[in-house]
Design a protein around this motif. Sequence first.
Motif, PDB file in Angstrom:
ATOM      1  N   UNK A 183      74.812   9.447  62.900  1.00  0.00           N
ATOM      2  CA  UNK A 183      75.829   8.896  61.985  1.00  0.00           C
ATOM      3  C   UNK A 183      76.038   7.405  62.254  1.00  0.00           C
ATOM      4  N   UNK A 184      76.035   7.019  63.519  1.00  0.00           N
ATOM      5  CA  UNK A 184      76.223   5.607  63.873  1.00  0.00           C
ATOM      6  C   UNK A 184      75.024   4.772  63.419  1.00  0.00           C
ATOM      7  N   UNK A 185      73.820   5.272  63.659  1.00  0.00           N
ATOM      8  CA  UNK A 185      72.616   4.531  63.282  1.00  0.00           C
ATOM      9  C   UNK A 185      72.540   4.308  61.773  1.00  0.00           C
ATOM     10  N   UNK A 186      73.090   5.238  60.996  1.00  0.00           N
ATOM     11  CA  UNK A 186      73.030   5.134  59.538  1.00  0.00           C
ATOM     12  C   UNK A 186      74.256   4.452  58.931  1.00  0.00           C
ATOM     13  N   UNK A 187      75.172   4.004  59.773  1.00  0.00           N
ATOM     14  CA  UNK A 187      76.407   3.401  59.278  1.00  0.00           C
ATOM     15  C   UNK A 187      76.152   1.995  58.724  1.00  0.00           C
ATOM     16  N   UNK A 188      76.714   1.726  57.551  1.00  0.00           N
ATOM     17  CA  UNK A 188      76.616   0.388  56.965  1.00  0.00           C
ATOM     18  C   UNK A 188      77.674  -0.545  57.542  1.00  0.00           C
ATOM     19  N   UNK A 189      78.712   0.043  58.140  1.00  0.00           N
ATOM     20  CA  UNK A 189      79.745  -0.743  58.816  1.00  0.00           C
ATOM     21  C   UNK A 189      79.319  -0.941  60.271  1.00  0.00           C
ATOM     22  N   UNK A 190      79.367  -2.130  60.827  1.00  0.00           N
ATOM     23  CA  UNK A 190      79.002  -2.331  62.232  1.00  0.00           C
ATOM     24  C   UNK A 190      79.846  -1.451  63.153  1.00  0.00           C
ATOM     25  N   UNK A 191      79.203  -0.899  64.170  1.00  0.00           N
ATOM     26  CA  UNK A 191      79.883  -0.015  65.111  1.00  0.00           C
ATOM     27  C   UNK A 191      79.690  -0.554  66.526  1.00  0.00           C
ATOM     28  N   UNK A 192      80.792  -0.750  67.243  1.00  0.00           N
ATOM     29  CA  UNK A 192      80.727  -1.176  68.639  1.00  0.00           C
ATOM     30  C   UNK A 192      81.475  -0.166  69.492  1.00  0.00           C
ATOM     31  N   UNK A 193      81.177  -0.145  70.783  1.00  0.00           N
ATOM     32  CA  UNK A 193      81.827   0.801  71.685  1.00  0.00           C
ATOM     33  C   UNK A 193      82.488   0.050  72.833  1.00  0.00           C
ATOM     34  N   UNK A 194      83.672   0.503  73.198  1.00  0.00           N
ATOM     35  CA  UNK A 194      84.372  -0.023  74.372  1.00  0.00           C
ATOM     36  C   UNK A 194      84.382   1.092  75.415  1.00  0.00           C
ATOM     37  N   UNK A 195      83.550   0.942  76.461  1.00  0.00           N
ATOM     38  CA  UNK A 195      83.460   1.952  77.512  1.00  0.00           C
ATOM     39  C   UNK A 195      84.595   1.707  78.498  1.00  0.00           C
ATOM     40  N   UNK A 196      85.587   2.565  78.390  1.00  0.00           N
ATOM     41  CA  UNK A 196      86.792   2.432  79.202  1.00  0.00           C
ATOM     42  C   UNK A 196      86.686   3.398  80.383  1.00  0.00           C
TER      43      UNK A 196
ATOM     44  N   UNK B 261      66.485   5.484  70.259  1.00  0.00           N
ATOM     45  CA  UNK B 261      67.782   4.850  70.020  1.00  0.00           C
ATOM     46  C   UNK B 261      67.812   3.432  70.568  1.00  0.00           C
ATOM     47  N   UNK B 262      67.289   3.258  71.782  1.00  0.00           N
ATOM     48  CA  UNK B 262      67.249   1.919  72.384  1.00  0.00           C
ATOM     49  C   UNK B 262      66.381   0.970  71.555  1.00  0.00           C
ATOM     50  N   UNK B 263      65.227   1.455  71.095  1.00  0.00           N
ATOM     51  CA  UNK B 263      64.341   0.631  70.269  1.00  0.00           C
ATOM     52  C   UNK B 263      65.034   0.211  68.981  1.00  0.00           C
ATOM     53  N   UNK B 264      65.786   1.138  68.371  1.00  0.00           N
ATOM     54  CA  UNK B 264      66.468   0.842  67.105  1.00  0.00           C
ATOM     55  C   UNK B 264      67.497  -0.261  67.273  1.00  0.00           C
ATOM     56  N   UNK B 265      68.047  -0.407  68.475  1.00  0.00           N
ATOM     57  CA  UNK B 265      69.087  -1.409  68.715  1.00  0.00           C
ATOM     58  C   UNK B 265      68.598  -2.574  69.569  1.00  0.00           C
ATOM     59  N   UNK B 266      67.293  -2.691  69.748  1.00  0.00           N
ATOM     60  CA  UNK B 266      66.735  -3.838  70.457  1.00  0.00           C
ATOM     61  C   UNK B 266      66.971  -3.822  71.956  1.00  0.00           C
TER      62      UNK B 266
END
Length: 444
Positions: free
Chosen positions: A79-92, A145-150
């Motif tokens: 779902x994240x990979x296909x999202x048109x809205x940018x998605x970021x994560x905050x690892x707390x 997944x890593x390749x898709x996000x560089x």
Amino acid sequence: IRLIYLLLLSFIFSLSAIAQDDNAKLVYVFDIDEEIAPPVVRRMEKAFAQAKELDADLIVIHMNTYGGLVVSADTIRTRILNSKIPVVVFIDNNAASAGALISISCDSIYMRAGANIGAATVVNQNAEAMPDKYQSYMRSTMRATAEAKGRDPKIAEAMVDQDIYVENISDSGKVLTFTTSEAIKNGFCEAKVSSIDELIKRYGFKTYKVQELELKATDTIIDFLISPYIHGILIMIIVGGIYFEMQTPGMGFPSIASIAAAVLYFAPLYVEGLAENWELLIFVAGLVLIILEIFVIPGFGIAGVGGIVLIITGLTLSLLNNVKLDFTLVTFNAIMEAVFVVIIALFGAIALAFFGIKHVLTNSRYGLALTAAMYSDDGFVATNLDINKMKGAEGVAHTILRPAGKIEINYKVYDALAEESYIEKGEKIIIMKCVNNQYVVRKQ
């Protein structure tokens, strides 16, 4: 003049504030702070739908998890990979195992000081590594997944496989886990931040509004009911109720418990679009065959077996995210998870049924069995002192004996137990013996 000047300044500031508010970016935030499982997937789908409806500029996942189900994590990752809205994560603090997979799928990763990401080896409930075919799937998923996000795919793979060696980063024999500074150094974290507000500013938004996922009471109830553990318990009650009803037809309570559990099992799945009409019909058809087997069709044959197969099929299919007969979006892991949930629950129901028969139905503590002894010295006598003289008497089955039922001899009805497993209503019978003041009969 001064008053007019002040009013004019106030008006200008108001217009400026309105303009800034109109230009403010909308940031949508939702939490993943528990074991990754179907309830988290459900909340994720709702959050993404709301973010799209509100035309959000950024989605922030507030992450703190030790992992969870691979199939659920893979659904979120896709779902994240296909999202048109940018998605970021905050690892707390933690993004372990399935949490690492979700984090790597995001466009940007931000971490708090002291946080970590990695340790994505697939393990069972005892924290033991699963066979290599499961690890192979996870390795390829992490790489892709890593390749898709560089990001470096070999580093992502080393988070799964302890045999992967990455020079100056990962020693062979150890599964890779990054601290915040290590993740920044190796391209798996953009920056160290202490809060979501700091993250948003780091991302480049000067003025912004934050919208958080709000859950209603019904959402909490549905999340609870679609948990795999609750699914297992409900399946145990469904199957256990059917089993007890087959053993003691007409008892009532097992049927009510089974139907109530079936409603609680299917209702949230139907609401969420997982259980479709034809899958419910398969389950209902199985119930109908079981009912026919109990009350109409003699013996236990095709109807009973067919009913059990249809019930299991309906329970399993309702857990899969298929669209009608299209299973292209259903992963192998999702199928195996659904099958395991149903099978484990079935074995649990069988064990529960045997326990119930052995310890509950024969124990006076629960009010379902009489164990008090009544002695003749205390004045108790049998209602029929000549009961043993009935041996050899002939009659007919007044009801179906499965194996308990009623017989009719000389126009009188008696309780009896079939020596064989089943006697049809109206068949001629003969009394073979009397055990504990109950006739044991056989077909003539």
